[in-house]
Design a protein around this motif. Structure first.
Motif, PDB file in Angstrom:
ATOM      1  N   LEU A   1      50.069  47.744  32.299  1.00  0.00           N
ATOM      2  CA  LEU A   1      51.217  46.515  32.841  1.00  0.00           C
ATOM      3  C   LEU A   1      50.514  45.506  33.659  1.00  0.00           C
ATOM      4  O   LEU A   1      50.896  44.205  33.331  1.00  0.00           O
ATOM      5  CB  LEU A   1      52.296  47.171  33.516  1.00  0.00           C
ATOM      6  N   LYS A   2      49.533  45.940  34.193  1.00  0.00           N
ATOM      7  CA  LYS A   2      48.754  44.521  34.879  1.00  0.00           C
ATOM      8  C   LYS A   2      48.093  43.919  33.988  1.00  0.00           C
ATOM      9  O   LYS A   2      48.060  42.836  34.215  1.00  0.00           O
ATOM     10  CB  LYS A   2      47.973  45.183  36.019  1.00  0.00           C
ATOM     11  N   VAL A   3      47.442  44.267  32.983  1.00  0.00           N
ATOM     12  CA  VAL A   3      46.624  43.725  31.990  1.00  0.00           C
ATOM     13  C   VAL A   3      47.530  42.815  31.172  1.00  0.00           C
ATOM     14  O   VAL A   3      47.424  41.533  30.957  1.00  0.00           O
ATOM     15  CB  VAL A   3      46.021  44.871  30.983  1.00  0.00           C
ATOM     16  N   ILE A   4      48.743  43.352  30.842  1.00  0.00           N
ATOM     17  CA  ILE A   4      49.997  42.407  30.034  1.00  0.00           C
ATOM     18  C   ILE A   4      50.072  41.278  30.733  1.00  0.00           C
ATOM     19  O   ILE A   4      50.250  40.226  30.496  1.00  0.00           O
ATOM     20  CB  ILE A   4      50.936  43.327  29.515  1.00  0.00           C
ATOM     21  N   GLU A   5      50.509  41.600  32.115  1.00  0.00           N
ATOM     22  CA  GLU A   5      50.972  40.566  33.064  1.00  0.00           C
ATOM     23  C   GLU A   5      49.832  39.519  33.190  1.00  0.00           C
ATOM     24  O   GLU A   5      50.249  38.286  33.126  1.00  0.00           O
ATOM     25  CB  GLU A   5      51.269  40.974  34.294  1.00  0.00           C
TER      26      GLU A   5
END
Length: 243
Positions: free
Chosen positions: A232-236
């Motif tokens: 989720l952090k990567v996608i953000e």
């Protein structure tokens, strides 16, 4: 200036009528068990009201977010406002194969096909459902809710079904996949900076601020729940840097 008091009186009267009309509408919505919404079909938006769905058990009352993934009842705004009493037959039922998506108050749902590989049985078969859109972008995040068994006892606990599974897709027509299962290095290779940071462990939830991670930290970052948080952090970051 002599007409100013009259004008102010008229404005106050109109405002009082408007407030009364809003109160009447709110009371009617509560009575009929609906919320404001809209459906989208072939680029056309139709505003109206959606029937709420509630599950009750000995453990409480739930708004059942999983229920809105299959179908819902909708009535057009003009029809709802004209009728003194709204009957069940006045509502139209819409499923994910009928329309492109819909709004439920301030929530947005889109129609897409998904196979829940964490489930056992028929849910593993790819089906078209509505998915709640959470974050828009080149990679869009949606929420999927697992449904309880169709037949449950009075004391069945619905709580576990209230926690969503984050799923994603790249573009508008991409395949929906669990966030935890994302192949970052392959799927986001058009953004080398993010991929390199991911490979270096910069997004790690446990031990992410340390250059040397212990074995336990490395293993913890590979568990399903932690991997989901990392992705989720990567996608953000990807959506911010690589649009």
């Amino acid at each position: 200036m002599k007409y100013l008091p009259l004008l102010l009186s008229l404005m106050a009267l109109m405002m009082s009528f408007d407030v009364a009309a809003q109160d009447d509408l709110a009371a009617k919505m509560k009575k009929e068990g609906v919320v404001p919404g809209a459906i989208y079909q072939k680029g056309k938006k139709t505003e109206g009201y959606i029937k709420t769905i509630t599950y009750r058990s000995d453990n409480g009352e739930y708004t059942s977010p999983w229920a809105y993934q299959d179908d819902f009842k909708f009535i057009e705004a003009e029809k709802f406002l004209k009728k003194d009493k709204v009957k069940n037959k006045d509502f139209e039922k819409y499923g994910p194969k009928d329309i492109d998506g819909y709004d439920y108050e301030d929530l947005t749902y889109v129609s897409a096909k998904y196979s829940d590989m964490t489930a056992v049985g028929t849910n593993m078969i790819a089906r078209t459902r509505f998915f709640r859109k959470i974050k828009d972008g080149k990679v869009t995040i949606y929420h999927y809710y697992s449904a309880p068994p169709p037949v449950t006892s009075g004391d069945y606990d619905y709580t576990p079904h209230l926690t969503p599974q984050p799923v994603y897709r790249i573009g508008d027509k991409g395949k929906l996949t669990l966030v935890a299962d994302m192949k970052v290095e392959e799927e986001l290779k058009d953004c080398p900076d993010v991929v390199e940071q991911y490979k270096s462990g910069a997004y790690d939830v446990i031990g992410g601020d340390k250059k040397d991670k212990g074995t336990l930290a490395r293993l913890a970052n590979k568990t399903n729940d932690i991997r989901e948080k990392i992705h989720l952090k990567v996608i953000e970051d990807y959506n911010e840097k690589c649009q």
